[in-house]
Design an enzyme around this catalytic site. Structure first.
Site, short mmCIF file in Angstrom:
data_model
loop_
_atom_site.label_atom_id
_atom_site.label_comp_id
_atom_site.label_asym_id
_atom_site.label_seq_id
_atom_site.Cartn_x
_atom_site.Cartn_y
_atom_site.Cartn_z
N LYS A 25 0.83 -1.20 0.00
CA LYS A 25 0.00 0.00 0.00
C LYS A 25 0.87 1.25 0.00
CE LYS A 25 -3.77 -0.59 2.44
NZ LYS A 25 -4.39 -0.80 3.76
N ARG A 94 -3.05 3.05 8.48
CA ARG A 94 -3.37 1.92 7.59
C ARG A 94 -2.23 0.93 7.57
NH1 ARG A 94 -4.70 4.79 1.95
NH2 ARG A 94 -5.97 2.90 1.68
N GLY A 103 -7.01 -10.55 6.93
CA GLY A 103 -6.72 -11.18 8.22
C GLY A 103 -5.70 -10.37 9.00
N MET A 105 -4.51 -6.40 10.39
CA MET A 105 -5.23 -5.32 11.04
C MET A 105 -6.02 -4.49 10.04
SD MET A 105 -3.99 -2.09 13.16
CE MET A 105 -4.47 -1.03 11.82
N ARG A 338 -3.57 -0.85 -6.64
CA ARG A 338 -2.69 -2.02 -6.73
C ARG A 338 -3.13 -2.83 -7.93
NH1 ARG A 338 -5.49 -4.83 -1.54
NH2 ARG A 338 -7.55 -4.79 -2.47
N HIS A 455 -8.80 -31.39 8.27
CA HIS A 455 -8.96 -32.74 7.74
C HIS A 455 -9.79 -32.73 6.46
CE1 HIS A 455 -10.96 -36.72 7.52
NE2 HIS A 455 -9.76 -37.15 7.89
N SER A 768 11.03 -43.31 -14.95
CA SER A 768 9.90 -42.45 -14.63
C SER A 768 9.74 -42.46 -13.12
CB SER A 768 8.64 -42.96 -15.32
OG SER A 768 7.56 -42.14 -14.97
N CYS A 836 5.80 -39.40 -13.18
CA CYS A 836 4.40 -39.76 -13.45
C CYS A 836 3.55 -39.76 -12.19
CB CYS A 836 4.31 -41.09 -14.17
SG CYS A 836 4.88 -42.47 -13.18
N TYR A 856 10.19 -34.68 -18.84
CA TYR A 856 8.75 -34.44 -18.89
C TYR A 856 8.11 -34.71 -17.55
CZ TYR A 856 8.00 -39.52 -19.14
OH TYR A 856 7.97 -40.85 -18.86
P1 ADP Z 1 -7.77 -2.10 3.48
O1 ADP Z 1 -6.39 -2.53 3.29
O2 ADP Z 1 -8.57 -2.99 4.36
O3 ADP Z 1 -8.46 -1.76 2.20
P2 ADP Z 1 -7.37 0.69 3.84
O4 ADP Z 1 -6.20 1.19 4.56
O5 ADP Z 1 -7.29 0.76 2.38
O6 ADP Z 1 -7.70 -0.76 4.34
O7 ADP Z 1 -8.59 1.55 4.36
C1 ADP Z 1 -9.91 1.14 4.55
C2 ADP Z 1 -10.86 2.17 3.96
O8 ADP Z 1 -10.62 3.45 4.49
C3 ADP Z 1 -10.70 2.30 2.46
O9 ADP Z 1 -11.95 2.45 1.87
C4 ADP Z 1 -9.91 3.54 2.31
O10 ADP Z 1 -10.15 4.15 1.09
C5 ADP Z 1 -10.37 4.39 3.47
N1 ADP Z 1 -9.33 5.32 3.88
C6 ADP Z 1 -8.10 5.02 4.27
N2 ADP Z 1 -7.38 6.11 4.49
C7 ADP Z 1 -8.19 7.16 4.25
C8 ADP Z 1 -8.02 8.56 4.29
N3 ADP Z 1 -6.86 9.10 4.61
N4 ADP Z 1 -9.07 9.33 3.96
C9 ADP Z 1 -10.24 8.77 3.63
N5 ADP Z 1 -10.48 7.45 3.57
C10 ADP Z 1 -9.45 6.66 3.87
MG MG Z 2 -7.85 -0.59 0.90
#
Ligand code: ADP
Ligand code: MG
Ligand code: MG
Length: 972
Positions: A25, A94, A103, A105, A338, A455, A768, A836, A856
């Protein structure tokens, strides 16, 4: 090296390449800010170095100072201060690791608000509702994410507030209610933590940063990395970014957008947005979102700006991108981008189309690298036909493919229903070894608990059966299960999609796997790339499978298991007659009958694979597998008594009984005891070949001896084969003989054979590797016992990194393969070498086999396209690092025996190579367990046989073959 970088810092390399340091990010935020100069709110990234330092020794020295200075720079750029009671700056915190990790934060928004600054915000914006809406969001997010308080506590109160005020959406909740919510939320925090909600922005910021660092080692994050094979040492970065507000008013909003349709790959924008909303409101499904096309009507200028950005992003990243954006009072802000996730279908279409896209111009090699095995897996399995079905609940897609059946809630009921001919979905809270017979009888499996190495997941993947696991909303009670208010009773129809992890009520229409034009195109490119490197063959035991393998692109058959021809219902009585024969005459008569039957099978197979090599393995399993179950006969003997024929079979079964059949009289050992058997098989095969030549065909034959351990053994078996070949050809015209190619080789499937490969190669034209048996014997794991009983515990406890029956064990079994190749080629440099085992269709294993120098791989027809793709990707990866690849192969072929062995003993460098290759693929695909069509079919066939057997039994006949036994024979 500093711990903190502003988004607009000028790095020496493009920041998008610095994901190791800045996280995905952060790297892309910096790229958008400093390279693309897109409208991105200012901010800074705390590096993964800081996280690693934190994990080692707590809060790193100097970090506080750096964060503080970065914060001051940010405040200066924004002209506002964090916590300012008059005009506060707010930020988001973030997380962002190198690989995107669900999974991990979540994000904390609106940080910097407190009891004072919220009033400043209200005054500045002249909007109290907005200010308190932001504050209540912040307090609940902080409570949930940083302080680990269950989110329901906050959500319930919000729902109540909405109800009380009669608001339909979050945005309508009046300011009074919002203020009351903030008050109540702070109380919840006090109750849970014994401390007040932190008012000071420094404390808030430090708390949030530490929470992000800490989340790296949260259990969900660890489990995810284990599954994806991501290193636990990477750490995550933290991004602190000035807030922009989509929840400001009706000229504001927030959305997500893709530069192309991630489901179909079609060109043109795709996405959703919500007016007057913040952050994750869009994905949370709180309100109905609107498509991006609606943005065009409501905010035409913004829409145009966004489209222009999409074009730039695609050209810059040379791929489909996904984005998050926010509109604040008519101004567009980009918050994330991304390279976007996509379905298999979309991946193929985009990869092919981007080669001709003037702004992107992918090379064909790049296109081939864009598609993963998982993508192909998706398009190669049946799936839900459309999006029309209502999803009842979701779990983890643990084993790909879709299945439709009636619900049964115990293994016994499932097996009984399948016995009646019903299609069954077995639904369990979780499965255990006692459930295996029910799982085998089902079309698909659904569990309420368990992860991707549970399992159920491991067993289902092993059998190529669709499975959804960990569908946590499913509650089973007696003869029904519920999902919320919906009750599903035993016998009701449900449908599961083990690729998407979806569960739906009723019989959802499925689409058969079908190859698109792009599929053919892309695999064609893969074939060109891997030409001269690694070939791909199919494992096929009959004409239709062989034809299917060829359609899938197989360049021959790597394993034709002749025992499957013996188990067929019309053959089994003959096989039994042979086993029961009292004298040679009777034995020969039975063999003669078998020969005629097998010849017909071989003709079909050779026809389907005309011009391509067909490796026929002579009989492999222990004879008792063709005999009835002794336990059942014993019961019958004790109760109603046995017929004379049954008595004879019972005696034979007892006589051939073995304590450890897997290590018993099978393979070439059986040939040694019953030499007539192999001679018969070879004659049947050669007669088929002669007939094919007479019909103008071009049979290419490789006769393979199973389970060889010594050179002498193989030399003996070879002599019978040669004799039978010569005898059969003696009567055919010389022209025919000249047009026939026959090689005689062996499987390498015991550790001894791999170790003594130099000797064995003296009498083998080809090797093989039977990596299933080789894995069983190297680990001493009986697959059928181990996979159902202990594999999931081993994986969960980290005792094994992967199931070695899915991905070949690189260090142990892989070492034996490398050794076998180098020692075999030391004796016979031209030795043809293949694999194989089912591993031949597994991408990570293919890399290992290619690096070992195999010619192969061979896998079930269904996996052939995946193997073609993976083989090409290995070649591309090798080209990217020519040194290591070349070094490994070359010397093995030329150097004289002993020296080569001594010198070549390949040192550790295998590991890094493998890792590098694994990284190339999308992480999700890398460790994804392959599905196995062959065992699925064997299982299905066994089901049929079992059913047939049941019928026969009822009619006073004997049982044909128990599913258990056939299941056992699959592993060879
Ligand atoms: P995730 O990785 O779970 O997508 P993000 O860090 O992208 O988490 O953020 C979750 C939400 O909060 C996203 O919709 C993002 O666009 C919004 N968000 C994050 N930072 C800002 C910011 N500075 N201003 C407004 N919205 C934000
Ligand atoms: Mg995001
Ligand atoms: Mg074997």
């Amino acid at each position: 090296m500093p711990f903190v970088f502003d988004f607009d810092h000028s790095h020496r390399r493009p920041p998008m390449e610095l994901k190791d340091l800045l996280g995905g990010k952060g790297a892309n935020l910096a790229e958008m800010t400093s390279v693309l100069r897109l409208p991105v709110p200012h901010g800074f990234t705390i590096t993964t170095d800081a996280c690693r330092a934190y994990m080692e020794g707590g809060w790193p020295e100097g970090l506080s100072g750096e964060v503080k200075r970065a914060r001051v720079r940010l405040e200066r750029k924004m002209g506002k201060h964090l916590g300012d009671p008059v005009d506060p700056l707010l930020v988001s915190v973030r997380s962002g690791a190198k690989f995107s990790m669900p999974g991990m934060m979540d994000t904390v928004l609106n940080l910097g608000l407190n009891d004072d600054s919220v009033q400043g915000l209200a005054k500045q914006t002249d909007d109290e509702r907005f200010a308190y809406d932001s504050y209540r969001r912040f307090v609940s997010m902080y409570g949930r994410i940083v302080l680990d308080i269950p989110g329901e506590a906050f959500d319930t109160l919000l729902d109540e507030a909405k109800e009380r005020s009669g608001s339909t959406t979050d945005a309508d909740v009046p300011v009074g209610q919002l203020q009351a919510l903030v008050f109540a939320y702070k109380q919840i925090i006090r109750d849970h933590t014994g401390a007040d909600f932190p008012q000071h922005p420094d404390a808030q910021l430090q708390g949030a940063i530490e929470a992000v660092f800490g989340s790296w080692n949260g259990p969900r994050a660890i489990a995810y990395r284990d599954h994806e094979g991501i290193s636990h040492d990477l750490g995550t970065a933290v991004n602190v970014q000035a807030m922009v507000f989509g929840n400001r008013d009706d000229r504001s909003g927030t959305g997500v957008g893709f530069t192309r349709d991630p489901a179909t790959g079609a060109k043109g924008e795709y996405g959703d947005f919500l007016v007057n909303a913040q952050g994750e409101d869009v994905v949370a499904g709180i309100r109905n979102t609107e498509p991006l096309s609606a943005l065009k009507e409501k905010f035409p200028k913004i829409h145009a700006e966004l489209m222009a950005i999409f074009v730039r992003l695609e050209r810059h990243y040379r791929d489909m991108c996904d984005t998050e954006f926010t509109i604040e009072q008519g101004k567009l802000w980009m918050l994330q981008t991304r390279v976007g996730k996509r379905t298999g279908r979309a991946a193929l279409r985009m990869a092919v189309e981007m080669t001709t896209d003037p702004g992107i111009r992918l090379t064909r090699g790049e296109a081939v690298q864009r598609v993963t095995a998982e993508h192909l897996d998706q398009v190669l399995h049946p799936q839900f036909a459309g999006t029309g079905h209502a999803v009842l609940t979701k779990g983890l897609g643990a084993s790909p493919g879709a299945a439709v059946g009636r619900v049964y809630l115990t293994a016994d009921d499932a097996a009984a229903a399948a016995g009646r001919g019903e299609h069954v979905i077995l639904v369990r809270t979780e499965t255990s070894p006692e459930d295996v017979h029910g799982m085998l009888a089902s079309e698909g499996i659904l569990t309420a608990r368990g992860g991707l190495v549970s399992h159920a997941a491991v067993v289902a993947r092993g059998w190529g059966k669709p499975a959804v696991v960990g569908a946590e909303q499913v509650r089973i009670t007696g003869r029904s299960f519920t999902v919320g208010a919906t009750v599903v009773n035993e016998g009701d129809w449900i449908s599961i999609d083990g690729t998407a992890g979806e569960v739906a009520l009723g019989q959802v229409e499925l689409v058969e796997a079908k190859a698109s034009e792009e599929f053919e195109t892309l695999l064609g490119w893969a074939d060109v790339i891997r030409k001269g490197h690694l070939k791909v063959r199919a494992n096929a035991d009959n004409g239709p499978d062989a034809a299917n393998g060829r359609r899938m692109g197989a360049e021959g058959i790597g394993l034709c298991r002749t025992e499957h021809m013996f188990i067929a219902e019309d053959r089994l009585p003959i096989v039994r007659r042979m086993i029961l024969a009292k004298d040679t005459e009777a034995e020969n008569a039975a063999l003669e009958e078998l020969r005629v039957a097998q010849r017909a099978d071989f003709i079909e197979i050779l026809k389907a694979m005309d011009g391509l090599p067909v490796t026929v393995r002579l009989l492999d399993p222990p004879l008792h597998e063709f005999l009835p179950d002794t336990g059942e006969l014993a019961i019958k003997e004790a109760t109603v008594g046995l017929t004379a024929e049954e008595q004879a079979l019972f005696d034979a079964a007892k006589q051939w009984h073995e304590y450890n059949p897997m290590l018993g009289t099978r393979g070439v050992r059986l040939g040694v005891i019953k030499p007539g058997l192999y001679a018969m098989q070879v004659r049947a095969l050669m007669e088929a070949a002669v007939e094919r030549v007479a019909d103008g065909g071009k049979p290419v034959i490789e006769i393979m001896i199973p389970l060889t351990v010594t050179r002498e053994e193989l030399a003996l078996a070879r002599s019978w084969v040669e004799a039978a070949v010569t005898a059969t050809l003696a009567s055919s015209p010389r022209a025919t003989r000249r047009r026939l190619e026959v090689l005689i080789g062996t499987m390498i499937e015991t550790p001894r054979a791999a170790l003594r490969a130099d000797e064995i190669a003296e009498v083998a034209d080809f090797f093989s590797f039977g990596t299933n048996d080789l894995t069983q014997m190297t680990f001493g794991f009986s697959r059928d016992d181990v996979e159902g009983r202990m594999m999931s515990a081993y994986l969960e406890k980290g005792l094994l990194k992967h199931n070695p029956f899915e991905t070949v064990d690189a260090d142990g079994v892989g070492e034996l393969v490398r050794l076998g190749v180098s020692r075999g080629r030391a004796t016979r440099p031209t030795l043809k070498i293949g694999v194989c085992g089912e591993h031949g269709g597994d991408p990570a294993s293919i890399t290992i086999f290619a690096d070992a120098g195999c010619d192969y791989v061979s896998c079930s027809p269904f996996r052939v396209p995946i193997a073609r793709l993976s083989a090409a990707q290995v070649v591309l990866a090798r080209a990217a690092q020519p040194a290591s690849g070349a070094k490994k192969r070359a010397p093995a072929r030329k150097a004289p025996v002993r020296k080569a062995v001594a010198k070549k003993r390949p040192p550790a460098p295998k590991a890094p190579v493998r890792k590098a290759a694994a990284k190339k693929r999308a992480p999700a695909a890398a460790k994804r367990a392959p599905s196995r069509k062959a065992p699925a079919r064997a299982a299905a066939a066994s089901k049929k046989r079992a059913a047939g057997g049941a019928k026969k039994r009822a009619a006073g006949g004997t049982r044909v073959a128990s599913p258990r036994r056939v299941a056992r024979s699959r592993a060879r």
